[in-house]
Design an enzyme around this catalytic site. Sequence first.
Site, PDB file in Angstrom:
ATOM      1  N   LYS A  88     -29.212   8.516  14.134  1.00  0.00           N
ATOM      2  CA  LYS A  88     -28.508   8.190  15.419  1.00  0.00           C
ATOM      3  C   LYS A  88     -27.630   9.419  15.577  1.00  0.00           C
ATOM      4  O   LYS A  88     -27.572   9.828  16.949  1.00  0.00           O
ATOM      5  CB  LYS A  88     -27.741   7.149  15.021  1.00  0.00           C
ATOM      6  CG  LYS A  88     -28.109   5.734  15.398  1.00  0.00           C
ATOM      7  CD  LYS A  88     -27.248   4.647  15.597  1.00  0.00           C
ATOM      8  CE  LYS A  88     -26.767   4.136  14.053  1.00  0.00           C
ATOM      9  NZ  LYS A  88     -27.770   3.113  13.549  1.00  0.00           N
ATOM     10  N   LYS A 144     -17.114  12.604   3.943  1.00  0.00           N
ATOM     11  CA  LYS A 144     -16.914  12.243   5.176  1.00  0.00           C
ATOM     12  C   LYS A 144     -15.986  12.678   6.036  1.00  0.00           C
ATOM     13  O   LYS A 144     -16.260  12.864   7.088  1.00  0.00           O
ATOM     14  CB  LYS A 144     -16.859  10.727   4.808  1.00  0.00           C
ATOM     15  CG  LYS A 144     -17.515   9.912   5.857  1.00  0.00           C
ATOM     16  CD  LYS A 144     -18.735   9.247   6.038  1.00  0.00           C
ATOM     17  CE  LYS A 144     -19.436   8.749   7.069  1.00  0.00           C
ATOM     18  NZ  LYS A 144     -20.646   8.135   6.913  1.00  0.00           N
ATOM     19  N   LYS A 165     -34.558  14.726  10.303  1.00  0.00           N
ATOM     20  CA  LYS A 165     -34.468  13.222   9.608  1.00  0.00           C
ATOM     21  C   LYS A 165     -33.913  12.548  10.886  1.00  0.00           C
ATOM     22  O   LYS A 165     -33.160  12.728  11.478  1.00  0.00           O
ATOM     23  CB  LYS A 165     -33.416  13.317   8.517  1.00  0.00           C
ATOM     24  CG  LYS A 165     -33.440  12.046   7.725  1.00  0.00           C
ATOM     25  CD  LYS A 165     -32.209  12.029   6.805  1.00  0.00           C
ATOM     26  CE  LYS A 165     -31.948  10.693   6.361  1.00  0.00           C
ATOM     27  NZ  LYS A 165     -30.612  10.337   5.954  1.00  0.00           N
TER      28      LYS A 165
END
Length: 336
Positions: A207, A123, A204
Amino acid sequence: MSASRADRSPTRQRVLSGMQPSGLLHLGNLLGALENWKALQDQYECFFFVADWHALSTNYADTSRVREYTREMLMDWLAAGIDPRRATVFVQSRVPEHAILHLLLSMVIPVPWLERVPTYKEKQEELSERDLTTYGFLGYPVLQAADILIYKADYVPVGKDQLPHLELTREIARRFNSLYRPVFPEPKEHLTQYPKVLGTDGRKMSKSYGNTINLADPEPVVRQKLKTMVTDPARVRRTDPGNPDICPVYDFHKIFSPTQVIQRINRECRTAEIGCIDCKKLSADAMVERLQPIWSARARLNANPAQVEQIIEDGSHRASEVARRTLEEVKQAMKI
Ligand code: SF4
């Protein structure tokens, strides 16, 4: 001695699940998490929460929309069929016991356990424009463990990619139980097969790709998004035969359309009897029919903000009662 199982439904095992409020929910969230939650709320004693503190772990610099997103997300859940009479629906920050247990657990968790969580480095690389060297971001899995353990959840719905997080929660429970005394049962995974939902660009639905169809999108927006959706790239002219197996519009048909329409598209696309414009219209019709009750429910909730607030208040109160009792046990075990 095993961890205490008092304070729970004698007949139903407990499930805990949450979502970060990071924007409007889309079809991927509906067909993945929410449909699963709807099924779970009939079989288990469910606790579903908006993880607004978790949203801060990566968005601490801009908190301006956390409240708005929390409310919007909750309305999406309710409109989609999450029933506050059958499940405890609440907001994490309204139950401060999560933060207290997070603090207490953080006293006993070795830092290397957190540094080796795969998503910690991943991340940080993915969101390299943000400074994620923070204590809160590193401690995210401890807060997640606190969320689960404070309700002594039996099951947590997870996809395969989240299994390492749940294993860490079990390790944390074991460490606490062996250091003090058994308080926490070890939660098990409730493995969920999420259907792969593709977005309007064929990737996919997400957002971050800007390719979503949102639950709150009005009908004209949904229809417009479907009109511009990618199809089988080899089908350039109306007369070219297509291959529905590689077309994301056909995936929507398989989810939303009646069997005879699916069979018709499967046949007529391959022979170029139907064109993409007509095919997309049929897909939009089926999707709109499915979303209509959600839109109606959402409009009713939108018109009644006091009702939404009351649902949050009641759910958070119910969750607090359970969380407080667990915290008492924790404090007694730790002799504080
Ligand atoms: S007819 Fe339908 S399934 Fe076939 S390529 Fe066009 S949009 Fe896709």
